[in-house]
Design an enzyme around this catalytic site. Structure first.
Site, PDB file in Angstrom:
ATOM      1  N   LYS A   4     -36.516  92.937  20.085  1.00 48.55           N
ATOM      2  CA  LYS A   4     -35.939  93.604  21.011  1.00 48.55           C
ATOM      3  C   LYS A   4     -35.134  93.790  19.487  1.00 48.55           C
ATOM      4  CE  LYS A   4     -31.197  92.856  21.104  1.00 48.55           C
ATOM      5  NZ  LYS A   4     -30.840  94.141  20.964  1.00 48.55           N
ATOM      6  N   GLU A  57     -17.830  86.512   5.311  1.00 51.79           N
ATOM      7  CA  GLU A  57     -19.486  87.543   5.181  1.00 51.79           C
ATOM      8  C   GLU A  57     -18.424  88.638   5.520  1.00 51.79           C
ATOM      9  OE1 GLU A  57     -22.630  87.713   8.515  1.00 51.79           O
ATOM     10  OE2 GLU A  57     -23.930  88.145   6.153  1.00 51.79           O
ATOM     11  N   CYS A  67     -28.351  90.697   3.840  1.00 57.21           N
ATOM     12  CA  CYS A  67     -27.765  88.966   3.987  1.00 57.21           C
ATOM     13  C   CYS A  67     -27.083  87.908   3.034  1.00 57.21           C
ATOM     14  CB  CYS A  67     -28.239  88.647   4.959  1.00 57.21           C
ATOM     15  SG  CYS A  67     -30.111  88.627   4.651  1.00 57.21           S
ATOM     16  N   GLU A 125     -31.856  83.470  11.510  1.00 56.49           N
ATOM     17  CA  GLU A 125     -32.321  83.992  10.119  1.00 56.49           C
ATOM     18  C   GLU A 125     -30.630  84.499  10.077  1.00 56.49           C
ATOM     19  OE1 GLU A 125     -33.693  83.550   7.534  1.00 56.49           O
ATOM     20  OE2 GLU A 125     -34.949  82.839   8.124  1.00 56.49           O
TER      21      GLU A 125
HETATM   22  P1  NAD Z   1     -25.373  90.573  15.145  1.00 56.95           P
HETATM   23  O1  NAD Z   1     -26.083  88.882  15.602  1.00 56.95           O
HETATM   24  O2  NAD Z   1     -24.822  91.461  15.990  1.00 56.95           O
HETATM   25  O3  NAD Z   1     -26.971  91.253  16.517  1.00 56.95           O
HETATM   26  C1  NAD Z   1     -28.317  90.738  15.617  1.00 56.95           C
HETATM   27  C2  NAD Z   1     -29.105  91.287  17.025  1.00 56.95           C
HETATM   28  O4  NAD Z   1     -28.483  90.714  18.067  1.00 56.95           O
HETATM   29  C3  NAD Z   1     -28.883  92.410  17.542  1.00 56.95           C
HETATM   30  O5  NAD Z   1     -30.684  92.784  18.438  1.00 56.95           O
HETATM   31  C4  NAD Z   1     -28.128  92.239  18.989  1.00 56.95           C
HETATM   32  O6  NAD Z   1     -28.213  93.132  19.991  1.00 56.95           O
HETATM   33  C5  NAD Z   1     -28.686  91.111  19.950  1.00 56.95           C
HETATM   34  N1  NAD Z   1     -28.081  89.858  19.979  1.00 56.95           N
HETATM   35  C6  NAD Z   1     -26.491  90.597  20.252  1.00 56.95           C
HETATM   36  N2  NAD Z   1     -25.466  89.510  21.199  1.00 56.95           N
HETATM   37  C7  NAD Z   1     -27.052  88.514  21.655  1.00 56.95           C
HETATM   38  C8  NAD Z   1     -26.824  87.674  22.681  1.00 56.95           C
HETATM   39  N3  NAD Z   1     -25.780  87.731  23.669  1.00 56.95           N
HETATM   40  N4  NAD Z   1     -28.352  87.263  23.472  1.00 56.95           N
HETATM   41  C9  NAD Z   1     -29.386  87.935  21.923  1.00 56.95           C
HETATM   42  N5  NAD Z   1     -29.344  88.859  21.730  1.00 56.95           N
HETATM   43  C10 NAD Z   1     -28.048  89.150  21.131  1.00 56.95           C
HETATM   44  O7  NAD Z   1     -26.022  91.136  13.919  1.00 56.95           O
HETATM   45  P2  NAD Z   1     -26.011  92.775  12.979  1.00 56.95           P
HETATM   46  O8  NAD Z   1     -24.742  92.998  13.320  1.00 56.95           O
HETATM   47  O9  NAD Z   1     -27.059  93.212  14.204  1.00 56.95           O
HETATM   48  O10 NAD Z   1     -26.575  92.354  11.525  1.00 56.95           O
HETATM   49  C11 NAD Z   1     -25.633  91.905  10.735  1.00 56.95           C
HETATM   50  C12 NAD Z   1     -26.142  90.054  10.328  1.00 56.95           C
HETATM   51  O11 NAD Z   1     -27.256  89.609  10.083  1.00 56.95           O
HETATM   52  C13 NAD Z   1     -25.333  89.644   8.628  1.00 56.95           C
HETATM   53  O12 NAD Z   1     -24.290  88.973   9.467  1.00 56.95           O
HETATM   54  C14 NAD Z   1     -26.433  89.753   8.224  1.00 56.95           C
HETATM   55  O13 NAD Z   1     -26.121  88.517   7.688  1.00 56.95           O
HETATM   56  C15 NAD Z   1     -27.292  89.067   9.168  1.00 56.95           C
HETATM   57  N6  NAD Z   1     -28.944  89.287   9.193  1.00 56.95           N
HETATM   58  C16 NAD Z   1     -29.286  87.867   8.729  1.00 56.95           C
HETATM   59  C17 NAD Z   1     -30.104  87.925   7.639  1.00 56.95           C
HETATM   60  C18 NAD Z   1     -31.222  86.809   7.270  1.00 56.95           C
HETATM   61  O14 NAD Z   1     -32.607  86.889   6.921  1.00 56.95           O
HETATM   62  N7  NAD Z   1     -31.201  85.373   7.135  1.00 56.95           N
HETATM   63  C19 NAD Z   1     -30.855  88.933   7.342  1.00 56.95           C
HETATM   64  C20 NAD Z   1     -30.397  90.229   7.868  1.00 56.95           C
HETATM   65  C21 NAD Z   1     -28.975  90.164   8.538  1.00 56.95           C
END
Ligand code: NAD
Length: 497
Positions: free
Chosen positions: A177, A386, A286, A252
């Site tokens: 997803k 962040e 990230c 992650e």
């Molecule tokens: P997010 O947590 O809002 O969403 C990430 C994914 O999770 C999306 O596909 C979203 O639809 C899904 N999601 C949301 N709620 C959910 C639920 N209840 N159950 C299952 N899936 C759900 O994050 P974002 O805004 O898409 O990305 C930004 C964040 O990602 C930042 O905090 C960034 O640091 C982190 N990030 C971390 C890494 C790493 O390698 N550590 C890499 C890239 C991004």
């Protein structure tokens, strides 16, 4: 009514949403419609999980020799390379990211498939000493089963590839997803995997918002592992809901990454890399070097140089070859970054540059100027939280111990850097920083063969490297007694009264 597009890939077939749900995808660079895609209903997600389960329990993928699975991944890497422009264009339209950056992502994605393709089959397990010549004892690695893979929007296909490639190499089936904002390259990937030889039902794709399309992947009993990349708040929810079925969880999450600059650093390189660390992909990384921690004696010169360079960064759309950086992902995210900076200034940060939206030609996109907040103190929200935008804060230190203590004073622990021309100092500091990746005299490079992941609240588990494959495997101990005999542990029936 126009028929909903067939954007869900389930059991080797493209299909529309069973409930007819759709979502318009807009390019963040100009707010223009990219395309309309279908969004999965809960029933669709359950159908995808059932297809993955069936393919895992009965299908050929996990049964074929690992080396042959590796060959399929290598074919996928070759196709991805051939179609790199098409993929990069789709990625840039969804994210607003510069095309040249999307092309670099495509190289990294192909490299990830190549790495895991070559790793597959290299480790057939091991024979262990069972303490008896009559026993052969082996540890073998098997696929975990059905994996729920949830990816974010900042590096849509790259983050998905870090999950898909090892999951496939290990012999799993999966339901992917992607973020609801950036679905297109994941859709293209499904056809690449099919063409490369992944059988129907092994790779499944559902689209939609987290609550509907993502949540079942952490809740459902037929999912054996959920691997998530995204924010801390969502990560907590996923860990909590996965606990109900005690599935394996890989997280992650975010970072608040220190970039420690000593006075004896190569000054120009440190300034240049501080700029890259903070503002590449508009800081939506990230591992962004959002927290500059600079030795007091060079603070003024360093920040002046950084401000001068930051002010020269030209913002623009993905296909504007004169642009240096693109927009933020959405209007809502830009509002969040705007509030974050405002709050920092209210708490006492000195706004040295940025803090403004793009104007003129850029007004239709979600642009935010590279921003430097000086004179911040530990505990301020911009230092703790962040921001995930083009915003760096500046703190100072006077001793090595203070630099380390400041850099470790965060709940996160994803990545960090140290700058010094004294190699001993660089190594010393690197060893004491509590972050998953440390760069000495560099910022941002990563290698598919080196583990990536976070200490503390930046996550659980590792992606990439050998541990990145192990995440998708179960270890099984097979103990084979070659000389079965009566143990005599319990009384023999004949001797009992
Ligand atoms: P997010 O947590 O809002 O969403 C990430 C994914 O999770 C999306 O596909 C979203 O639809 C899904 N999601 C949301 N709620 C959910 C639920 N209840 N159950 C299952 N899936 C759900 O994050 P974002 O805004 O898409 O990305 C930004 C964040 O990602 C930042 O905090 C960034 O640091 C982190 N990030 C971390 C890494 C790493 O390698 N550590 C890499 C890239 C991004």
């Amino acid at each position: 009514m126009v028929n909903p597009p067939a954007s869900l890939f389930i059991d080797g077939q493209w299909s529309p949403s069973s409930a007819g749900g759709t979502r318009d995808i807009f390019c963040p660079a100009d707010g223009q419609l990219v395309a309309t895609v279908s969004e999965a209903s809960t029933e669709d997600v359950h159908r995808a999980i059932a297809a993955a389960r069936h393919s895992f329990d009965t299908g050929p993928w996990r049964a074929i020799p690992e080396g042959q699975r590796g060959d399929v991944l290598l074919r996928a890497a070759a196709i991805l390379t051939e179609r790199s422009d098409e993929f990069a264009t789709a990625e840039s339209k969804d994210t607003g990211k510069r095309f040249v950056e999307s092309k670099i992502d495509m190289d990294d994605i192909a490299a990830c498939f190549t790495y895991f393709g070559k790793l597959a089959g290299q480790d057939a397990g091991r024979v262990v000493d069972a303490g008896s010549n009559d026993v052969v004892s082996r540890v073998v690695y098997e696929p975990v089963g059905v994996c729920g893979l949830i990816a974010p929007w900042n590096y849509p296909l790259l983050q998905a590839a870090w999950k898909v490639a090892p999951a496939l190499a290990a012999g799993n089936s999966f339901v992917l997803k992607p973020s609801e904002l950036t679905p297109h390259t994941s859709m293209l990937l499904m056809d690449v995997l099919t063409e490369a030889g992944v059988p129907p039902g092994v790779a499944n794709l559902v689209l939609g918002a987290g609550a509907v399309a993502g949540a079942p992947l952490s809740e459902h009993r037929d999912i054996d592992l959920v691997s998530f990349t995204g924010g801390l708040v969502t990560g907590r929810k996923i860990a909590a809901s996965a606990a109900g079925t005690v599935k394996k969880v890989a997280l992650e999450l975010g970072g608040k990454n220190p970039n420690v600059i000593f006075a004896d650093a190569d000054f120009d390189a440190a300034v240049d890399n501080a700029l890259n660390g903070g503002f590449v992909d508009s800081g939506q990384v990230c591992s962004a070097g959002a927290r500059i921690i600079v030795e007091e004696s060079i603070h003024d010169r360093f920040v002046d140089a950084l401000v001068e360079r930051a002010n020269q960064i030209k913002l623009g759309g993905p296909f504007d070859e004169t642009a240096d950086a693109g927009p933020l992902i959405s209007a809502a995210h830009r509002d969040k970054v705007t509030d974050y900076v405002r709050k920092g200034v209210e708490e006492g940060a000195e706004l040295r540059c940025g803090g403004a939206w793009g104007e003129g030609d850029l007004a239709d996109g979600y642009y935010y100027r590279p921003t430097i907040l000086d004179k911040v103190r530990r505990g301020m929200s911009v230092v703790v939280e962040e921001g995930f935008g083009p915003v760096v804060t500046v703190e100072t230190f006077t001793t090595e111990d203070e630099a380390i203590e400041t850099a470790n004073d965060t709940d996160y622990g994803l990545a960090g850097a140290v700058w010094s021309q004294d190699s001993g100092k660089g190594q010393r500091v690197a060893q004491r920083l509590r972050h998953g990746t440390i760069w000495i005299n560099d910022f941002h490079p990563y290698l598919p063969q080196a583990e990536w992941g976070g200490f503390k609240r930046s996550g659980v588990g590792r992606e990439l490297g050998r541990m990145g494959l192990a995440e998708y495997q179960e270890a099984k101990h097979i103990y084979h007694n070659l000389q079965p005999s009566v143990t005599g542990w319990f009384p023999d029936g004949s001797t009992r009264e």
